[in-house]
Every structure is written in structure tokens, then in C-alpha cells.
Design an enzyme around this catalytic site. Structure first.
Site, PDB file in Angstrom:
ATOM      1  N   LYS A  51       0.946  -1.141   0.134  1.00 48.89           N
ATOM      2  CA  LYS A  51      -0.048   0.057  -0.061  1.00 48.89           C
ATOM      3  C   LYS A  51       0.785   1.215   0.037  1.00 48.89           C
ATOM      4  CE  LYS A  51      -3.803  -2.184   2.150  1.00 48.89           C
ATOM      5  NZ  LYS A  51      -4.578  -2.801   3.362  1.00 48.89           N
ATOM      6  N   GLN A  95      -4.900  -1.390   9.372  1.00 52.83           N
ATOM      7  CA  GLN A  95      -4.787  -2.785   8.972  1.00 52.83           C
ATOM      8  C   GLN A  95      -5.405  -3.781   9.839  1.00 52.83           C
ATOM      9  OE1 GLN A  95      -3.867  -3.493   5.762  1.00 52.83           O
ATOM     10  NE2 GLN A  95      -3.893  -5.691   5.902  1.00 52.83           N
ATOM     11  N   ASP A 118     -11.077   2.657   3.734  1.00 50.23           N
ATOM     12  CA  ASP A 118     -11.699   1.302   3.789  1.00 50.23           C
ATOM     13  C   ASP A 118     -13.165   1.121   3.359  1.00 50.23           C
ATOM     14  OD1 ASP A 118      -9.597  -0.860   3.531  1.00 50.23           O
ATOM     15  OD2 ASP A 118      -9.186  -0.417   5.667  1.00 50.23           O
TER      16      ASP A 118
HETATM   17  N1  GUN Z   1      -7.199  -6.968   5.841  1.00 54.26           N
HETATM   18  C1  GUN Z   1      -7.452  -7.725   4.985  1.00 54.26           C
HETATM   19  N2  GUN Z   1      -8.262  -6.940   3.920  1.00 54.26           N
HETATM   20  C2  GUN Z   1      -8.154  -5.514   4.614  1.00 54.26           C
HETATM   21  C3  GUN Z   1      -8.690  -4.463   3.830  1.00 54.26           C
HETATM   22  O1  GUN Z   1      -9.076  -4.483   2.703  1.00 54.26           O
HETATM   23  N3  GUN Z   1      -8.352  -3.325   4.634  1.00 54.26           N
HETATM   24  C4  GUN Z   1      -7.946  -3.393   5.892  1.00 54.26           C
HETATM   25  N4  GUN Z   1      -7.869  -2.179   6.430  1.00 54.26           N
HETATM   26  N5  GUN Z   1      -7.317  -4.551   6.458  1.00 54.26           N
HETATM   27  C5  GUN Z   1      -7.648  -5.543   5.780  1.00 54.26           C
END
Ligand code: GUN
Length: 282
Positions: A51, A95, A118
Site C-alpha cells: 500500500k 490494517q 476502507d
Molecule cells: N485486511 C484484509 N483486507 C483488508 C482491507 O481491505 N483493509 C484493511 N484495513 N485490512 C484488511
């Protein structure tokens, strides 16, 4: 049969993001994403690094907060509060999964919904379910971009979503429904799944079981979207669908890797741009 190229489409979206980013910077706004990672989970470390890399490649700002495994709920909430108030931050992503001693629901609730790139905050979940504009979770949003790119019309189609997570299954079902599909949601407790799935025009599988969707579960001409990323004992990656067994039955199918996976980060960047543009309007 068409194998959907998620890598090419994500590159196209990242180019659009880059251009939007340049325009915003020219207007004095540098779109910036803050990512919080708590603990040492290996997969999460990899995702977070990707990311950060993607943000920088797009010309966006990236602020990483790596917190120790023992971080308290209050410490985490205090950091979120600081980021909520910081005008130079447009997106905040915590995350998941968080270490077990932390309360994920409360953490998500404390993120400013206007920076919730998100789309996990209850306000954004509610907006999606009401068909209102808000932030939509990145993976299902990326899948909608795939449908658009490949001119897949959803109106009146029978769509099955296998998996009911808050991150993929539920928002995917809402998006399909909003787009005019007739939506069925199945999960690990569903009975007679093969019988249901065989009649479907579109199947989105996000259940986290390697090669779960077998040839006898797929009807001729179905469109298969595979969200699974499973690592096999030999180290290779495979999806939730048995690609080799079903590919000749399908009209469209996403491969793993290179299908849905690359779309998620592209949409995260796109959501961060959307947030920065909102600032322009405010
Ligand atoms: N863990 C797995 N997929 C995601 C996601 O799309 N966003 C976040 N914040 N954590 C994750």
C-alpha cells in the site's frame, strides 16, 4: 472464455489516480493516506508495504504508523484522533486483523467517516446499503470496476456471493443489488450450495478455501470472480475457485494471482483521491 486481466485494469486506474493526484497537488492538496499497522503479522506487513509503495508510485503522500503488539486500545484511539484532526491526512486505514486484545469495532467507529477509505465505518456501511454516496470497501469496489471494464451488464442477472464477511461478501452483495442484480448470499452454513450455484449468471467467491468452487458447481457461461488468495503447501498461490477445472465452462473468470488482487490497492488509492477531492469542495 475471457480471462480477466486485473493487473492491466489496476494499472489503468493507477494512471488515472496519478493524473488526479497531480491536479490536486497543483491546487495545493497532496492526497495522503495514513496506514496503521499494529503487531507483527507477516501477511499484514506485506500488504501494508504494498500500500505504501503504491501511494508513493502514484505521487501521493504515505504516512506509516507501525505500532507494537502490546499497543493499548487507548494508544491506538489517541493516534486515530490525531489523524482525524490532521488536515494533511485524507485517508486513514487500520490494517486488519488487529491483535486480539484490541476492540476492532470500536477502533473502526472512531475513524472519521470522511477519511474512512476502507469503507468499514458503520456510517459508510449504512450509506452503501441505502444506495447513498460514501466510501465503499476496496475489494468489492474493484470488482465493480471489472464489470464496468468488461461491459458485464448486471441488471436482472442472478448473482451469488459466497462469503459473508464485512470486508468483501456483504458490501459485494449490496453493490450488486444496487446495480440491479438479483442477489443470493451463501456461506459456510448454506445447504445445497452446488444446486444453487449451478443456476447462477455470476458467482463471486470469497470464502478462503482453496479450489472450493468446483466444476459441478458452475453452469455453462457463468461469470466467475475469485477473491480468494490461498497459499498451497508447495508455496504457490491459488484462489477459492478450481480455475483449471472450471475455466472452459465460464464466459469470464478472474485468475489468481492477477485478477481481483491488484484491484484492491488501486481502489484504495482511488478512494483516497476521492477524499482529497471532497476537501476541495468543503
Ligand atoms: N485486511 C484484509 N483486507 C483488508 C482491507 O481491505 N483493509 C484493511 N484495513 N485490512 C484488511
Amino acid at each position: 472464455m475471457t480471462i480477466i486481466d486485473g493487473k492491466a485494469l489496476s494499472a489503468k486506474i493507477k494512471e488515472r489516480v496519478k493524473k488526479d493526484c497531480e491536479e490536486l497537488i497543483a491546487k495545493g492538496i497532496k492526497p495522503t493516506l495514513a496506514v496503521i499497522l499494529v503487531g507483527e503479522d507477516k501477511a499484514s506487513q506485506t500488504y501494508v508495504a504494498s500500500k505504501e509503495k503504491a501511494c508513493i508510485a502514484a505521487g501521493m503522500g504515505s504516512v506509516m504508523h507501525r505500532l507494537g503488539e502490546q499497543t493499548t486500545q487507548n494508544e491506538l484511539l489517541s493516534l486515530i484522533e490525531v489523524l482525524n484532526k490532521d488536515d494533511s491526512i485524507h485517508g486513514i486505514l487500520v490494517q486488519l486483523p488487529l491483535p486480539k486484545h484490541l476492540d476492532t469495532n470500536e477502533v473502526l467507529r472512531r475513524i472519521d467517516p470522511n477519511k474512512d477509505v476502507d469503507g468499514f465505518h458503520a456510517l459508510n456501511v449504512g450509506k452503501l446499503n441505502s444506495g447513498l454516496d460514501g466510501f465503499v470497501p476496496c475489494t468489492p469496489l474493484g470488482i465493480m470496476e471489472i464489470f464496468k471494464e468488461y461491459n458485464i451488464d448486471l441488471v436482472g442477472k442472478n448473482a451469488l456471493v459466497i462469503g459473508r464477511s464485512n470486508i468483501v461478501g456483504k458490501p459485494m452483495a449490496a453493490l450488486l443489488l444496487n446495480a440491479g442484480a438479483t442477489v443470493t448470499i451463501a456461506h459456510s452454513k448454506t445447504k445445497n450450495l452446488a444446486q444453487i450455484s449451478r443456476s447462477m449468471d455470476i458467482i463471486v467467491v470469497a470464502i478462503g478455501k482453496p479450489k472450493f468452487l468446483s466444476a459441478d458447481m458452475v453452469g455453462e457461461g457463468a461469470i466467475i470472480i475469485d477473491v480468494g488468495i490461498n497459499r498451497l503447501d508447495d508455496g504457490s498461490l491459488c484462489g477459492d475457485a478450481d480455475f483449471e477445472a472450471i475455466k472452459d465452462k465460464c464466459s469470464f473468470i478472474t485468475p489468481v494471482p492477477g485478477g481481483v488482487g491488484p484491484m484492491t490497492i488501486a481502489m484504495l488509492l482511488s478512494n483516497t483521491i476521492k477524499s482529497a477531492k471532497n476537501e476541495l469542495r468543503a
